[in-house]
Design a protein around this motif. Sequence first.
Motif, PDB file in Angstrom:
ATOM      1  N   PHE A 140       0.678  -1.374  -0.102  1.00 22.05           N
ATOM      2  CA  PHE A 140      -0.105   0.198   0.041  1.00 22.05           C
ATOM      3  C   PHE A 140       0.746   1.232  -0.052  1.00 22.05           C
ATOM      4  O   PHE A 140       0.212   2.358   0.081  1.00 22.05           O
ATOM      5  CB  PHE A 140      -0.772  -0.182   1.309  1.00 22.05           C
ATOM      6  CG  PHE A 140      -0.128  -0.353   2.627  1.00 22.05           C
ATOM      7  CD1 PHE A 140       0.764   0.533   3.146  1.00 22.05           C
ATOM      8  CD2 PHE A 140      -0.004  -1.839   3.003  1.00 22.05           C
ATOM      9  CE1 PHE A 140       1.535   0.125   4.230  1.00 22.05           C
ATOM     10  CE2 PHE A 140       0.600  -2.215   3.770  1.00 22.05           C
ATOM     11  CZ  PHE A 140       1.488  -1.241   4.891  1.00 22.05           C
TER      12      PHE A 140
ATOM     13  N   MET B 138       9.704   8.227   9.656  1.00 21.72           N
ATOM     14  CA  MET B 138       8.262   7.430   9.344  1.00 21.72           C
ATOM     15  C   MET B 138       8.108   7.835   8.032  1.00 21.72           C
ATOM     16  O   MET B 138       6.991   7.696   7.582  1.00 21.72           O
ATOM     17  CB  MET B 138       7.174   7.679  10.171  1.00 21.72           C
ATOM     18  CG  MET B 138       7.213   6.905  11.406  1.00 21.72           C
ATOM     19  SD  MET B 138       5.341   7.351  12.062  1.00 21.72           S
ATOM     20  CE  MET B 138       5.656   6.389  13.654  1.00 21.72           C
ATOM     21  N   GLY B 139       9.026   8.697   7.318  1.00 24.84           N
ATOM     22  CA  GLY B 139       8.980   8.960   5.887  1.00 24.84           C
ATOM     23  C   GLY B 139       9.349   7.934   4.970  1.00 24.84           C
ATOM     24  O   GLY B 139       9.503   6.745   5.461  1.00 24.84           O
TER      25      GLY B 139
ATOM     26  N   GLY C 144      11.697   5.051   3.405  1.00 26.62           N
ATOM     27  CA  GLY C 144      12.644   4.286   3.493  1.00 26.62           C
ATOM     28  C   GLY C 144      12.240   3.459   4.742  1.00 26.62           C
ATOM     29  O   GLY C 144      11.633   3.688   5.331  1.00 26.62           O
ATOM     30  N   GLU C 145      13.247   2.347   4.811  1.00 32.45           N
ATOM     31  CA  GLU C 145      13.232   1.636   6.052  1.00 32.45           C
ATOM     32  C   GLU C 145      14.524   1.907   6.862  1.00 32.45           C
ATOM     33  O   GLU C 145      15.588   1.495   6.453  1.00 32.45           O
ATOM     34  CB  GLU C 145      13.219   0.116   5.548  1.00 32.45           C
ATOM     35  CG  GLU C 145      13.744  -1.055   6.514  1.00 32.45           C
ATOM     36  CD  GLU C 145      12.547  -0.784   7.882  1.00 32.45           C
ATOM     37  OE1 GLU C 145      11.583  -0.429   7.634  1.00 32.45           O
ATOM     38  OE2 GLU C 145      13.288  -0.821   8.865  1.00 32.45           O
TER      39      GLU C 145
ATOM     40  N   SER D  65      10.208   4.046  13.113  1.00 33.86           N
ATOM     41  CA  SER D  65       9.304   3.077  12.490  1.00 33.86           C
ATOM     42  C   SER D  65      10.022   1.927  11.663  1.00 33.86           C
ATOM     43  O   SER D  65      10.726   2.296  10.710  1.00 33.86           O
ATOM     44  CB  SER D  65       8.111   3.932  11.883  1.00 33.86           C
ATOM     45  OG  SER D  65       7.262   3.120  11.391  1.00 33.86           O
ATOM     46  N   THR D  66       9.554   0.803  12.038  1.00 33.13           N
ATOM     47  CA  THR D  66      10.301  -0.364  11.079  1.00 33.13           C
ATOM     48  C   THR D  66       9.193  -1.015  10.580  1.00 33.13           C
ATOM     49  O   THR D  66       8.119  -1.404  11.368  1.00 33.13           O
ATOM     50  CB  THR D  66      11.291  -1.067  11.768  1.00 33.13           C
ATOM     51  OG1 THR D  66      11.732  -2.079  10.986  1.00 33.13           O
ATOM     52  CG2 THR D  66      10.758  -1.786  13.110  1.00 33.13           C
TER      53      THR D  66
ATOM     54  N   SER E  78       5.430  -1.748  12.320  1.00 33.80           N
ATOM     55  CA  SER E  78       4.533  -1.812  11.207  1.00 33.80           C
ATOM     56  C   SER E  78       4.058  -3.050  11.150  1.00 33.80           C
ATOM     57  O   SER E  78       4.675  -3.869  10.524  1.00 33.80           O
ATOM     58  CB  SER E  78       5.027  -1.273   9.889  1.00 33.80           C
ATOM     59  OG  SER E  78       5.315   0.151  10.118  1.00 33.80           O
TER      60      SER E  78
ATOM     61  N   HIS F 285       0.160  -4.042  10.817  1.00 36.26           N
ATOM     62  CA  HIS F 285      -0.690  -4.343   9.582  1.00 36.26           C
ATOM     63  C   HIS F 285      -1.523  -5.493   9.355  1.00 36.26           C
ATOM     64  O   HIS F 285      -2.372  -5.505   8.499  1.00 36.26           O
ATOM     65  CB  HIS F 285      -0.063  -4.073   8.312  1.00 36.26           C
ATOM     66  CG  HIS F 285       0.757  -2.300   8.221  1.00 36.26           C
ATOM     67  ND1 HIS F 285       0.119  -1.270   8.997  1.00 36.26           N
ATOM     68  CD2 HIS F 285       1.801  -1.985   7.810  1.00 36.26           C
ATOM     69  CE1 HIS F 285       1.059  -0.588   9.078  1.00 36.26           C
ATOM     70  NE2 HIS F 285       2.111  -1.048   8.269  1.00 36.26           N
TER      71      HIS F 285
ATOM     72  N   GLU G 172       1.981  -0.019  14.760  1.00 38.12           N
ATOM     73  CA  GLU G 172       1.057   0.789  13.682  1.00 38.12           C
ATOM     74  C   GLU G 172       0.442  -0.393  13.027  1.00 38.12           C
ATOM     75  O   GLU G 172       0.663  -1.555  12.428  1.00 38.12           O
ATOM     76  CB  GLU G 172       2.078   1.291  12.727  1.00 38.12           C
ATOM     77  CG  GLU G 172       2.636   2.419  13.376  1.00 38.12           C
ATOM     78  CD  GLU G 172       4.040   2.832  12.612  1.00 38.12           C
ATOM     79  OE1 GLU G 172       4.052   4.159  11.806  1.00 38.12           O
ATOM     80  OE2 GLU G 172       4.870   2.178  12.644  1.00 38.12           O
TER      81      GLU G 172
ATOM     82  N   SER H 108      -2.415  -0.248   9.663  1.00 39.87           N
ATOM     83  CA  SER H 108      -3.010   0.866   8.423  1.00 39.87           C
ATOM     84  C   SER H 108      -4.182  -0.145   8.340  1.00 39.87           C
ATOM     85  O   SER H 108      -3.932  -1.268   7.819  1.00 39.87           O
ATOM     86  CB  SER H 108      -2.036   0.879   7.483  1.00 39.87           C
ATOM     87  OG  SER H 108      -0.974   1.589   7.765  1.00 39.87           O
TER      88      SER H 108
ATOM     89  N   ASN I 143      -4.044   5.261   3.504  1.00 40.42           N
ATOM     90  CA  ASN I 143      -4.068   6.499   2.399  1.00 40.42           C
ATOM     91  C   ASN I 143      -3.932   6.122   0.891  1.00 40.42           C
ATOM     92  O   ASN I 143      -2.832   5.517   0.809  1.00 40.42           O
ATOM     93  CB  ASN I 143      -2.725   7.358   2.595  1.00 40.42           C
ATOM     94  CG  ASN I 143      -3.085   8.999   2.301  1.00 40.42           C
ATOM     95  OD1 ASN I 143      -3.719   9.208   1.506  1.00 40.42           O
ATOM     96  ND2 ASN I 143      -2.226   9.750   3.013  1.00 40.42           N
TER      97      ASN I 143
HETATM   98  N1  SAH Z   1       9.757   1.494   6.616  1.00 38.34           N
HETATM   99  C1  SAH Z   1       9.016   1.952   7.935  1.00 38.34           C
HETATM  100  C2  SAH Z   1       8.997   3.544   8.219  1.00 38.34           C
HETATM  101  C3  SAH Z   1       8.403   4.338   7.020  1.00 38.34           C
HETATM  102  S1  SAH Z   1       6.501   4.113   6.498  1.00 38.34           S
HETATM  103  C4  SAH Z   1       8.156   1.188   8.201  1.00 38.34           C
HETATM  104  O1  SAH Z   1       7.659   0.307   7.429  1.00 38.34           O
HETATM  105  O2  SAH Z   1       7.429   1.412   9.427  1.00 38.34           O
HETATM  106  C5  SAH Z   1       5.713   4.579   7.855  1.00 38.34           C
HETATM  107  C6  SAH Z   1       4.298   4.108   8.363  1.00 38.34           C
HETATM  108  O3  SAH Z   1       3.428   4.380   7.260  1.00 38.34           O
HETATM  109  C7  SAH Z   1       4.531   2.564   8.224  1.00 38.34           C
HETATM  110  O4  SAH Z   1       3.584   1.909   9.353  1.00 38.34           O
HETATM  111  C8  SAH Z   1       4.023   2.286   7.002  1.00 38.34           C
HETATM  112  O5  SAH Z   1       3.493   0.918   6.760  1.00 38.34           O
HETATM  113  C9  SAH Z   1       2.900   3.320   6.833  1.00 38.34           C
HETATM  114  N2  SAH Z   1       2.238   3.680   5.447  1.00 38.34           N
HETATM  115  C10 SAH Z   1       2.985   3.788   4.304  1.00 38.34           C
HETATM  116  N3  SAH Z   1       1.917   4.015   3.097  1.00 38.34           N
HETATM  117  C11 SAH Z   1       0.967   4.135   3.732  1.00 38.34           C
HETATM  118  C12 SAH Z   1      -0.311   4.155   3.164  1.00 38.34           C
HETATM  119  N4  SAH Z   1      -0.535   4.567   2.047  1.00 38.34           N
HETATM  120  N5  SAH Z   1      -1.405   4.218   3.893  1.00 38.34           N
HETATM  121  C13 SAH Z   1      -1.480   4.140   5.220  1.00 38.34           C
HETATM  122  N6  SAH Z   1      -0.104   3.754   6.088  1.00 38.34           N
HETATM  123  C14 SAH Z   1       0.927   3.641   5.172  1.00 38.34           C
END
Ligand code: SAH
Length: 345
Positions: A120, A158-159, A161-162, A193-194, A216, A218, A258, A260, A292
Amino acid sequence: MKKKIEIKSLNLKELQKFMESIGEKPFRAKQLYQWLHEKQISDWDEMTNLSKSLREKLRERADLIILDPVEIQTSKLDGTKKYLFRLKDKNMIESVLMRYKHGNSVCISSQVGCRMGCRFCASTLDGLVRNLTPGEMLEQIYRIGRDIGERISNVVVMGTGEPLDNYDNLLKFIELLTNEDGLHISQRNLTVSTCGIVEKIRELAEEKLQITLALSLHASSQKKREELMPIANKYDLLEVLGACNDYFKKTGRRITFEYSLVGGVNDSQEDADRLKDLIAGQNCHVNLIPVNPIKERNYVQSDQQVIQSFKDKLEKNGINVTIRREMGRDIDGACGQLRKRYTEI
Ligand code: SAH
């Protein structure tokens, strides 16, 4: 011409070595460090307690400006700002400023692109280009602080990248960000955030930092997690949760999970039930994020009422839950979309 050094990626010790290598007294390093990281000046000539000749030497050998803002979008709803920065090698990254009652929070990128492939997420669609240096991570915060003329009190990685896929640079970044001669942000005000790289979570736990780790999650079953996140094929759900539990034991810092919510995919009452069984009794916090939607996939947001009952189910079982408030709705494409728009032109 000799390649310039990445001076903002150096800690005090490294800066002392560098000063010695250019024939300067090491004690000057601390002064330089404070100009770079505490005062965050943008012109060498502002370094008034360093001699003109030293400033010239530095100008030749190092870049002071390593990010260039290309576009800034401001939300009319809540003041959230989204920044698109160009790096020295012309790659683009995004960062976001969120204004809360308790202070200004900046969400930074840790890589250009990402190779984790979460279904996503827009940031991963074109794969990984490269890791960001510690200096490039820091500079996102410095530039935003200067832009708004206010202190940044919280940082979330949380932008795009991992971060745990760029582990050494992440640790260096944390060291520089929290150092008392720099911006001096408390470790407790930093969240990383990972997607769940188990070895790295365990390594990070050994550092015994006071930062918050967000996982993350999910999905509450291995099968669904595999469908949404390719990394789940490498690490079993229980293995990841085990590593998080150990992180808590080693650091005393509760984990944020987290989740989503994707309409019709992971938002049913059974999903919530399984989630509660997985984490009940743990000292943790669940952050529900309405997905999103990105145009490359046909995922949709869950209905408001479905989100609410998912939350209620967890709460009834004594689990700490919040629904992530959507900030900057009017400017915000999903994470990574602003950059994507630019790279597509
Ligand atoms: N790579 C790291 C940090 C970046 S993403 C990680 O995976 O945590 C930050 C968070 O936003 C993560 O939980 C990711 O899964 C979530 N995320 C990314 N795209 C998204 C989207 N379109 N809608 C909702 N959450 C999203």
